[in-house]
Scaffold this active site. Sequence first.
Site, short mmCIF file in Angstrom:
data_model
loop_
_atom_site.label_atom_id
_atom_site.label_comp_id
_atom_site.label_asym_id
_atom_site.label_seq_id
_atom_site.Cartn_x
_atom_site.Cartn_y
_atom_site.Cartn_z
N ASN A 7 47.19 72.31 45.89
CA ASN A 7 48.22 71.52 46.57
C ASN A 7 47.83 71.23 48.01
OD1 ASN A 7 50.03 71.71 44.41
ND2 ASN A 7 51.08 73.50 45.25
N GLY B 51 48.21 75.65 47.71
CA GLY B 51 48.27 75.78 46.25
C GLY B 51 47.87 77.19 45.89
N ALA C 225 44.30 77.38 44.24
CA ALA C 225 43.22 77.05 45.16
C ALA C 225 43.11 78.09 46.28
CB ALA C 225 43.46 75.66 45.75
N LEU D 166 56.48 93.67 47.55
CA LEU D 166 57.80 93.85 48.17
C LEU D 166 57.78 93.44 49.65
CD1 LEU D 166 58.50 97.41 46.67
CD2 LEU D 166 59.38 95.22 45.83
N GLY D 167 56.91 92.49 50.00
CA GLY D 167 56.85 92.02 51.38
C GLY D 167 56.56 93.15 52.34
N THR E 115 53.27 82.30 53.89
CA THR E 115 52.95 81.40 52.76
C THR E 115 51.88 81.96 51.83
OG1 THR E 115 53.54 79.49 54.10
CG2 THR E 115 52.20 79.06 52.16
N ALA E 116 50.79 82.47 52.37
CA ALA E 116 49.69 82.91 51.49
C ALA E 116 49.66 84.42 51.28
CB ALA E 116 48.35 82.44 52.07
N ALA E 117 50.77 85.10 51.60
CA ALA E 117 50.77 86.56 51.50
C ALA E 117 50.39 87.02 50.09
CB ALA E 117 52.13 87.11 51.88
N GLY E 118 51.12 86.51 49.10
CA GLY E 118 50.88 86.93 47.71
C GLY E 118 49.53 86.45 47.20
N ASP E 119 49.17 85.24 47.57
CA ASP E 119 47.90 84.68 47.08
C ASP E 119 46.70 85.43 47.65
OD1 ASP E 119 49.42 82.76 45.77
OD2 ASP E 119 49.37 81.41 47.49
N GLY F 88 49.65 78.58 57.77
CA GLY F 88 48.94 77.88 56.71
C GLY F 88 48.56 78.82 55.58
N SER G 150 44.81 80.55 56.77
CA SER G 150 45.18 81.88 57.29
C SER G 150 44.29 83.00 56.75
CB SER G 150 46.64 82.18 56.92
OG SER G 150 46.75 82.46 55.53
O1 RIB Z 1 51.99 80.75 47.37
C1 RIB Z 1 52.02 79.75 48.35
C2 RIB Z 1 51.64 78.42 47.75
O2 RIB Z 1 52.61 78.07 46.80
C3 RIB Z 1 51.58 77.28 48.72
O3 RIB Z 1 50.31 77.10 49.29
C4 RIB Z 1 52.06 76.12 47.88
O4 RIB Z 1 51.12 75.10 47.73
C5 RIB Z 1 52.49 76.69 46.55
O5 RIB Z 1 51.54 76.56 45.55
#
Ligand code: RIB
Length: 308
Positions: A11, A39, A42, A223-224, A250-254, A289, A293
């Site tokens: 995304n 995303g 990604a 759990l953040g 935003t990207a914590a879990g990823d 971001g 990030s």
């Molecule tokens: O987990 C965060 C992501 O969820 C964001 O980058 C967004 O694009 C969505 O996929």
Amino acid sequence: MKKVLVIGCLNMDYSVTASRFPKPGETLLGESVKISAGGKGATQAYTVGKLGGRAAMIGYVGEDFQGQQLIDNLASVGVDVSGVSAYPGEVTGQAFITIDSSSGQNHIVAVGGANARVDRRAVDDHRAMFEEADIILMQHEIPVDTVYYAKELALELGKTVIIDPGPAFPDLREDFFRGVTYAKPNETELAILTGINTDTMEGIEKGAARMLEMGVEHVIVSLGGRGCYVADRSGSRLIEAIPVKAVDTTAAGDSFIAAFALALSAGRSEDEAIAYAQAVASISVTRKGAQASIPEPEELAAKGFVFS
Ligand code: RIB
């Protein structure tokens, strides 16, 4: 180092920061806007690549310049992007993110575009990438039927399967999670997946136990700021988070799950992989971001995390 294959979404993120979330019907003045690569899929592939792992990705972007930017960003950190292509007539996935600057928490609405086209054929077309990989990492921003199909193939091939089940959907097929090596829902996703109220620690324990009944081998509930709850058939434990002042989660879990997969790919134990994942995520939330990030490997090395 083993290879991590991510199949999932790409995304472009449109992130607006405001002093708080707006109420329904309210117009709020924002503080800043950031357009950047994101995303879940990604960002996970990017994290593995940036931190020095072996990563490959399968997915679709649209026939537009954002799609090419996302592919270029992955390639810039060494991700094998041979499985990512532009889907004819489609637009690149987009996510609209509101960030509360006082807490770093976010609300996300994602519009699938080309991500919605990742079907069983995309899996079949890239079977060789599954065969070459050791760990298959997936999320739910592509059709869940594809996630299920890819999981079945991965298990047939004897791979480790990690699912980050966001966004979560209720009433998935009964065998959806059967055989999954690791599932990492957050507490909201856990409630949706299991139908169990996870507002309390007792509820989280019950939800995780339900995921084990559904066939997951290990559950990690993020759990953040409270850390994560880890459960498998031999027991469970709560692992505290590294305290930081979050700017954008935003990207914590990823970043967490990708770093976890990377550490497993480097032969680390589950506990070592969780410690590494927490270190990566704790840095990521202090920056704006998603992909922007992700820390440099040197920052992790300074904290004692070195993979060779
Ligand atoms: O987990 C965060 C992501 O969820 C964001 O980058 C967004 O694009 C969505 O996929």
